[in-house]
Enzyme design. Structure first.
Site, PDB file in Angstrom:
ATOM      1  N   GLY A  66       0.772  -1.230   0.000  1.00 23.64           N
ATOM      2  CA  GLY A  66       0.000   0.000   0.000  1.00 23.64           C
ATOM      3  C   GLY A  66       0.806   1.284   0.000  1.00 23.64           C
TER       4      GLY A  66
ATOM      5  N   GLU B  15       4.130  -6.676   1.642  1.00 23.43           N
ATOM      6  CA  GLU B  15       3.670  -7.062   0.297  1.00 23.43           C
ATOM      7  C   GLU B  15       3.573  -5.848  -0.621  1.00 23.43           C
ATOM      8  OE1 GLU B  15      -0.158  -8.768   1.050  1.00 23.43           O
ATOM      9  OE2 GLU B  15       0.643 -10.751   1.474  1.00 23.43           O
TER      10      GLU B  15
ATOM     11  N   ARG C  90       2.635  -1.711  -5.951  1.00 22.12           N
ATOM     12  CA  ARG C  90       2.823  -0.450  -6.660  1.00 22.12           C
ATOM     13  C   ARG C  90       4.188   0.195  -6.370  1.00 22.12           C
ATOM     14  NH1 ARG C  90      -1.471   2.578  -7.912  1.00 22.12           N
ATOM     15  NH2 ARG C  90      -2.649   1.641  -6.221  1.00 22.12           N
TER      16      ARG C  90
ATOM     17  N   ARG D 280      -6.680   2.944 -15.203  1.00 22.42           N
ATOM     18  CA  ARG D 280      -6.684   3.628 -13.901  1.00 22.42           C
ATOM     19  C   ARG D 280      -7.329   5.029 -13.928  1.00 22.42           C
ATOM     20  NH1 ARG D 280      -2.965   4.650 -10.973  1.00 22.42           N
ATOM     21  NH2 ARG D 280      -3.906   3.936  -9.054  1.00 22.42           N
TER      22      ARG D 280
ATOM     23  N   TYR E 181     -10.269   5.111 -11.347  1.00 21.93           N
ATOM     24  CA  TYR E 181     -10.004   5.794 -10.069  1.00 21.93           C
ATOM     25  C   TYR E 181      -9.722   7.289 -10.238  1.00 21.93           C
ATOM     26  CZ  TYR E 181      -8.197   0.972  -9.419  1.00 21.93           C
ATOM     27  OH  TYR E 181      -8.001  -0.383  -9.418  1.00 21.93           O
TER      28      TYR E 181
ATOM     29  N   CYS F  23     -14.047   2.995 -27.724  1.00 20.09           N
ATOM     30  CA  CYS F  23     -15.364   3.609 -27.897  1.00 20.09           C
ATOM     31  C   CYS F  23     -15.999   3.903 -26.542  1.00 20.09           C
ATOM     32  CB  CYS F  23     -16.243   2.703 -28.725  1.00 20.09           C
ATOM     33  SG  CYS F  23     -15.677   2.654 -30.404  1.00 20.09           S
ATOM     34  N   GLU F  24     -15.405   4.784 -25.803  1.00 21.76           N
ATOM     35  CA  GLU F  24     -15.875   5.182 -24.467  1.00 21.76           C
ATOM     36  C   GLU F  24     -15.482   6.640 -24.269  1.00 21.76           C
ATOM     37  OE1 GLU F  24     -17.274   3.324 -21.872  1.00 21.76           O
ATOM     38  OE2 GLU F  24     -17.288   1.506 -23.080  1.00 21.76           O
TER      39      GLU F  24
ATOM     40  N   TYR G   5      -0.166  -1.865 -12.210  1.00 19.08           N
ATOM     41  CA  TYR G   5      -1.605  -1.942 -12.469  1.00 19.08           C
ATOM     42  C   TYR G   5      -2.022  -1.360 -13.821  1.00 19.08           C
ATOM     43  CZ  TYR G   5      -1.618  -2.998  -7.487  1.00 19.08           C
ATOM     44  OH  TYR G   5      -1.366  -3.556  -6.261  1.00 19.08           O
TER      45      TYR G   5
HETATM   46  C1  LIG Z   1      -3.373  -8.360   0.018  1.00 19.40           C
HETATM   47  C2  LIG Z   1      -2.650  -7.325  -0.746  1.00 19.40           C
HETATM   48  N1  LIG Z   1      -1.334  -7.204  -0.597  1.00 19.40           N
HETATM   49  C3  LIG Z   1      -0.624  -6.306  -1.294  1.00 19.40           C
HETATM   50  C4  LIG Z   1      -1.224  -5.442  -2.173  1.00 19.40           C
HETATM   51  C5  LIG Z   1      -0.364  -4.484  -2.906  1.00 19.40           C
HETATM   52  O1  LIG Z   1      -0.710  -3.184  -2.682  1.00 19.40           O
HETATM   53  P1  LIG Z   1       0.165  -2.022  -3.288  1.00 19.40           P
HETATM   54  O2  LIG Z   1       0.305  -2.279  -4.739  1.00 19.40           O
HETATM   55  O3  LIG Z   1      -0.595  -0.803  -3.006  1.00 19.40           O
HETATM   56  O4  LIG Z   1       1.485  -2.053  -2.587  1.00 19.40           O
HETATM   57  C6  LIG Z   1      -2.608  -5.507  -2.359  1.00 19.40           C
HETATM   58  C7  LIG Z   1      -3.310  -4.555  -3.240  1.00 19.40           C
HETATM   59  O5  LIG Z   1      -3.799  -3.535  -2.777  1.00 19.40           O
HETATM   60  C8  LIG Z   1      -3.339  -6.479  -1.626  1.00 19.40           C
HETATM   61  O6  LIG Z   1      -4.650  -6.593  -1.786  1.00 19.40           O
HETATM   62  N1  LIG Z   2      -5.575  -1.887  -9.083  1.00 18.78           N
HETATM   63  C1  LIG Z   2      -5.498  -0.840  -8.125  1.00 18.78           C
HETATM   64  C2  LIG Z   2      -4.940  -1.253  -6.834  1.00 18.78           C
HETATM   65  C3  LIG Z   2      -5.649  -2.397  -6.251  1.00 18.78           C
HETATM   66  C4  LIG Z   2      -4.759  -3.017  -5.309  1.00 18.78           C
HETATM   67  C5  LIG Z   2      -5.116  -4.420  -5.040  1.00 18.78           C
HETATM   68  N2  LIG Z   2      -5.864  -4.600  -3.801  1.00 18.78           N
HETATM   69  C6  LIG Z   2      -4.776   0.351  -8.693  1.00 18.78           C
HETATM   70  O1  LIG Z   2      -4.517   0.394  -9.843  1.00 18.78           O
HETATM   71  O2  LIG Z   2      -4.499   1.304  -8.022  1.00 18.78           O
END
Ligand SMILES: Cc1ncc(COP(=O)(O)O)c(C=O)c1O
Ligand SMILES: N[C@@H](CCCC[NH3+])C(=O)O
EC number: 4.1.1.20
Length: 427
Positions: free
Chosen positions: A243, A285, A288, A325, A329, A356-357, A385
């Site tokens: 995160g 974990e 991003r 994205r 978002y 087409c959006e 992502y």
């Molecule tokens: C369980 C879990 N771990 C790790 C991540 C990776 O998050 P981020 O890419 O924000 O580091 C996510 C996605 O949000 C997730 O759902």
């Molecule tokens: N896919 C999302 C993040 C989701 C993370 C997974 N729980 C993004 O692009 O920001």
């Protein structure tokens, strides 16, 4: 420096992006091995080498290819997967199964069987129903599943609602209601087919503040204490998820990993040391923050449409099919005309895709120099992502991916062919 300008062209990791666009076509994802390895070093410096018994399980959902698995293996990292497809990719790449951690709120029986057959290192149990299936399949196979419970820490964070996961009303994690939580813990402690190792939380994505991590850690330590009291059972592992926010635009101010992890580790160590308990393994974990800034996308500019007194639409040969994205978002990206880096930027335009959006807008306001058909647009920080969420909408072909390393580039994912698009179709 990963980004440089020579003769008005943008260079990425020593490669001329205009040459890359010519050689491999566009849209093109360009990923820098140099930047990825630098990120591994950063994680080692800020986390792995600071604390014993720690692991980084890269969240594969952000971007996963066989070539990346090889880099992660070489660097000694683990991988967090959330589907049979991600698991299969890692296993096919020869990635060690014991370094794979399996997350997901609705793992299928087939996926759980795969995970147990491959003997993945950890299965993160997401909810009571998930637990039931995992323990049943482990029993049927006469194997022991090593699990953590993902809890819903009931922590709100300051990010887009779609990427917030730790609040009570979330599809992810075991609710902390006593009547749900404790029977589950007791069952896991008592099961012959389960090795209950500890807890996991993940708060959401693109977070810049460490306070939610601190609050969630305190909450988890309280649970650990309660589990000790009730069952005389001390957990051995804690996974605090990912995160960590990155810089997409000037407005984002990302913090080093240590900013998030120092206070978290301090709390964990204080808790275990003060009770004379063995310190647990701690796992993170990142997805991003590991891969996001290591990638750019290259597009070729096509039609340009001026609506007097309204706006100028500059169309590119990709769009929401390779970067969903902004549509999903309201994500904001920065970009540049990669063959006109030295020209003065003087005009605001809207970069749109070819789908087409009406929502297929990549950048709402990009200041560009005189832009023409055939120019190459680069969008920065698209490593996370974008490729992984790309789609075949409008039967657009998925882009190719190249991996660069100090002036050299190699293809790691081929562009889909038209034939690929109909390969699975039956008349
Ligand atoms: C369980 C879990 N771990 C790790 C991540 C990776 O998050 P981020 O890419 O924000 O580091 C996510 C996605 O949000 C997730 O759902
Ligand atoms: N896919 C999302 C993040 C989701 C993370 C997974 N729980 C993004 O692009 O920001």
């Amino acid at each position: 420096m990963i980004l440089e300008t020579h003769n008005s062209n943008l260079y990425f990791d020593g490669c001329d992006t205009i040459e890359l666009a010519k050689e491999y076509g566009t849209p093109l994802f360009v990923m820098s091995e140099t930047a990825i390895v630098d990120k591994c070093q950063e994680l080692k410096k800020d986390f792995l080498s600071q604390y014993e018994n720690t692991r980084v399980a890269y969240a594969a959902k952000a971007f996963l290819t066989t070539a990346l698995c090889k880099i992660l293996e070489r660097e000694g990292f683990c991988i967090d997967v959330v589907s049979g497809g991600e698991l299969y990719t890692c296993i096919s790449a020869g990635f060690p199964s014991e370094k794979i951690e399996f997350n997901g709120n609705n793992k299928s029986e087939e996926e759980i069987s795969m995970a147990i057959d491959y003997q993945v290192g950890r299965i993160i149990v997401d909810n009571p129903a998930d637990y039931q299936v995992i323990q049943r399949i482990a029993r049927e196979k006469q194997k022991k599943a090593r699990i953590l419970f993902r809890i819903t820490p009931e922590i709100k964070i300051d990010t887009h609602a779609h990427i917030s996961t730790g609040q009570k009303d979330s599809k992810f994690g075991v609710p902390l209601n006593d009547s749900i939580f404790y029977p589950l813990i007791q069952a896991a402690i008592e099961s012959e087919y389960i090795e209950f190792l500890g807890f996991h939380f993940h708060l959401g994505s693109q977070i810049f503040d460490n306070q939610p991590y601190i609050n969630a850690t305190i909450k988890t330590l309280d649970l650990i204490e309660e589990v000790r009291k009730r069952y005389n059972y001390t957990i051995q592992e804690l996974n605090v998820g990912g995160g960590f926010g990155i810089r997409y635009t000037e407005g984002d101010s990302p913090k080093p990993y240590s900013y998030f992890l120092e206070p978290v580790m301090k709390l964990i160590y204080e808790f275990f040391d003060s009770r004379d308990l063995k310190r647990p393994s701690v796992v993170i974990e990142p997805g991003r923050s590991f891969i996001g800034e290591s990638g750019i996308t290259l597009y070729t500019i096509g039609n340009i449409k001026e609506i007097p007194d309204v706006r100028t639409y500059v169309s590119v040969d990709g769009g929401m099919t390779d970067n969903i994205r902004p549509a999903l978002y309201d994500a904001v990206y920065e970009g540049a005309i990669a063959n006109k880096m030295n020209l003065e930027r003087h005009k605001n335009v809207t970069i749109c895709g070819k789908c087409c959006e009406s929502g297929d807008i990549l950048i709402k306001n990009l200041c560009v120099p005189n832009v023409e058909r055939g120019d190459i647009l680069t969008v920065f920080n698209t490593g996370a992502y974008c490729f992984s969420m790309s789609s075949n909408y409008n039967k657009n072909r998925l882009p190719a991916v190249v991996l660069t390393k100090e002036g050299k580039a190699r293809l790691i994912v081929k562009r889909q062919s038209y034939q690929d698009l109909i390969e699975r179709e039956l008349v």
